[in-house]
Write a protein that holds these residues in place. Structure first.
Motif, mmCIF file in Angstrom:
data_model
loop_
_atom_site.group_PDB
_atom_site.id
_atom_site.type_symbol
_atom_site.label_atom_id
_atom_site.label_comp_id
_atom_site.label_asym_id
_atom_site.label_seq_id
_atom_site.Cartn_x
_atom_site.Cartn_y
_atom_site.Cartn_z
ATOM 1 N N PHE A 7 10.043 -2.162 -11.686
ATOM 2 C CA PHE A 7 9.571 -0.785 -11.635
ATOM 3 C C PHE A 7 8.099 -0.703 -12.040
ATOM 4 C CE2 PHE A 7 8.662 3.199 -13.851
ATOM 5 C CZ PHE A 7 8.875 4.098 -12.821
ATOM 6 N N GLU A 8 7.746 -1.363 -13.126
ATOM 7 C CA GLU A 8 6.354 -1.327 -13.603
ATOM 8 C C GLU A 8 5.413 -1.967 -12.582
ATOM 9 O OE1 GLU A 8 6.344 -2.955 -17.556
ATOM 10 O OE2 GLU A 8 7.581 -1.306 -18.313
ATOM 11 N N ARG A 9 5.847 -3.052 -11.959
ATOM 12 C CA ARG A 9 5.036 -3.692 -10.916
ATOM 13 C C ARG A 9 4.833 -2.726 -9.740
ATOM 14 N NH1 ARG A 9 6.802 -6.583 -6.411
ATOM 15 N NH2 ARG A 9 5.185 -7.833 -5.480
ATOM 16 N N THR A 10 5.893 -2.039 -9.346
ATOM 17 C CA THR A 10 5.807 -1.069 -8.256
ATOM 18 C C THR A 10 4.852 0.059 -8.611
ATOM 19 O OG1 THR A 10 8.055 -1.578 -7.562
ATOM 20 C CG2 THR A 10 7.144 0.512 -6.803
ATOM 21 N N LEU A 11 4.918 0.528 -9.842
ATOM 22 C CA LEU A 11 4.037 1.602 -10.284
ATOM 23 C C LEU A 11 2.563 1.173 -10.206
ATOM 24 C CD1 LEU A 11 4.145 4.478 -11.309
ATOM 25 C CD2 LEU A 11 4.304 3.583 -13.628
ATOM 26 N N VAL A 12 2.263 -0.039 -10.633
ATOM 27 C CA VAL A 12 0.893 -0.562 -10.543
ATOM 28 C C VAL A 12 0.454 -0.619 -9.082
ATOM 29 C CG1 VAL A 12 -0.530 -2.626 -10.853
ATOM 30 C CG2 VAL A 12 0.936 -1.832 -12.710
ATOM 31 N N LEU A 13 1.339 -1.100 -8.213
ATOM 32 C CA LEU A 13 1.005 -1.182 -6.790
ATOM 33 C C LEU A 13 0.784 0.198 -6.179
ATOM 34 C CD1 LEU A 13 3.454 -4.031 -5.758
ATOM 35 C CD2 LEU A 13 0.949 -4.148 -5.799
ATOM 36 N N LEU A 14 1.553 1.193 -6.625
ATOM 37 C CA LEU A 14 1.345 2.558 -6.136
ATOM 38 C C LEU A 14 -0.009 3.103 -6.581
ATOM 39 C CD1 LEU A 14 4.872 4.148 -6.561
ATOM 40 C CD2 LEU A 14 3.611 3.846 -4.426
ATOM 41 N N TYR A 15 -0.369 2.840 -7.821
ATOM 42 C CA TYR A 15 -1.695 3.277 -8.294
ATOM 43 C C TYR A 15 -2.795 2.631 -7.463
ATOM 44 C CZ TYR A 15 0.269 5.417 -12.527
ATOM 45 O OH TYR A 15 0.961 6.210 -13.391
ATOM 46 N N GLU A 16 -2.661 1.340 -7.195
ATOM 47 C CA GLU A 16 -3.660 0.645 -6.379
ATOM 48 C C GLU A 16 -3.680 1.187 -4.950
ATOM 49 O OE1 GLU A 16 -2.669 -3.492 -6.683
ATOM 50 O OE2 GLU A 16 -3.428 -3.646 -8.730
ATOM 51 N N ALA A 17 -2.509 1.476 -4.411
ATOM 52 C CA ALA A 17 -2.409 1.985 -3.044
ATOM 53 C C ALA A 17 -3.030 3.373 -2.920
ATOM 54 C CB ALA A 17 -0.953 2.018 -2.592
ATOM 55 N N ALA A 18 -3.003 4.134 -4.009
ATOM 56 C CA ALA A 18 -3.604 5.465 -3.973
ATOM 57 C C ALA A 18 -5.118 5.385 -3.784
ATOM 58 C CB ALA A 18 -3.283 6.224 -5.259
ATOM 59 N N LEU A 19 -5.698 4.242 -4.124
ATOM 60 C CA LEU A 19 -7.151 4.074 -4.019
ATOM 61 C C LEU A 19 -7.590 3.526 -2.672
ATOM 62 C CD1 LEU A 19 -7.793 2.615 -7.582
ATOM 63 C CD2 LEU A 19 -8.072 4.989 -6.809
ATOM 64 N N THR A 20 -6.710 2.803 -2.002
ATOM 65 C CA THR A 20 -7.070 2.235 -0.702
ATOM 66 C C THR A 20 -5.832 2.058 0.161
ATOM 67 O OG1 THR A 20 -8.055 0.370 0.461
ATOM 68 C CG2 THR A 20 -7.027 -0.110 -1.641
ATOM 69 N N ASP A 21 -5.913 2.487 1.403
ATOM 70 C CA ASP A 21 -4.779 2.434 2.325
ATOM 71 C C ASP A 21 -4.286 1.011 2.546
ATOM 72 O OD1 ASP A 21 -3.112 4.233 3.601
ATOM 73 O OD2 ASP A 21 -4.072 3.941 5.546
ATOM 74 N N GLY A 22 -5.175 0.031 2.417
ATOM 75 C CA GLY A 22 -4.807 -1.357 2.659
ATOM 76 C C GLY A 22 -3.765 -1.906 1.702
ATOM 77 N N LYS A 23 -3.566 -1.258 0.570
ATOM 78 C CA LYS A 23 -2.609 -1.730 -0.438
ATOM 79 C C LYS A 23 -1.197 -1.194 -0.234
ATOM 80 C CE LYS A 23 -5.603 -3.768 -3.311
ATOM 81 N NZ LYS A 23 -5.471 -5.023 -3.977
ATOM 82 N N TRP A 24 -1.009 -0.316 0.760
ATOM 83 C CA TRP A 24 0.302 0.300 0.941
ATOM 84 C C TRP A 24 1.384 -0.690 1.339
ATOM 85 C CZ3 TRP A 24 2.109 4.557 -0.897
ATOM 86 C CH2 TRP A 24 1.244 5.588 -1.220
ATOM 87 N N VAL A 25 1.041 -1.741 2.055
ATOM 88 C CA VAL A 25 2.064 -2.700 2.480
ATOM 89 C C VAL A 25 2.721 -3.353 1.272
ATOM 90 C CG1 VAL A 25 2.464 -4.844 3.736
ATOM 91 C CG2 VAL A 25 1.028 -3.071 4.733
#
Length: 113
Positions: A7-25
């Motif tokens: 869950f915490e890893r997913t949350l970090v990835l969501l924060y990163e994805a909010a900054l750049t579309d390339g991180k959504w995958v």
């Protein structure tokens, strides 16, 4: 990896994805792993007024692949008939709401809104 770690890893990835579309995958793959599914959608919108909502962000994923064709199909053909949309109107910001299929809510005896 524990459920909390995932869950915490997913949350970090969501924060990163909010900054750049390339991180959504990466975020999409992690969401699928955490919730145990092969696909999901994530949308950020202002559903008011109901006849002209503002959609700020919407992403549909199957596996790790973003499916823009599913996004287009949903908003073109299904959005206006989606029973969940009116229930979202009026929720407080940050309020978590379980998302059970209508049939499951009905069969479990939960009140439909």
């Amino acid at each position: 990896m524990t459920t909390q770690d995932a869950f915490e890893r997913t949350l970090v990835l969501l924060y990163e994805a909010a900054l750049t579309d390339g991180k959504w995958v990466s975020a999409a793959a992690s969401i699928n792993e955490v919730i145990g599914t092969n696909g999901h959608s994530l949308s950020y919108a202002n559903p008011s007024p109901p006849d002209n909502p503002e959609i700020y962000l919407s992403r549909f994923f199957v596996g790790r692949e973003r499916r823009a064709d599913h996004e287009e199909l949903y908003f073109r053909d299904y959005y206006w008939r989606d029973e969940a949309i009116p229930r979202l109107h009026g929720l407080r910001d940050g309020e978590l709401v379980p998302s059970l299929p209508t049939r499951a809510r009905h069969e479990s005896g939960r009140r439909l809104e």
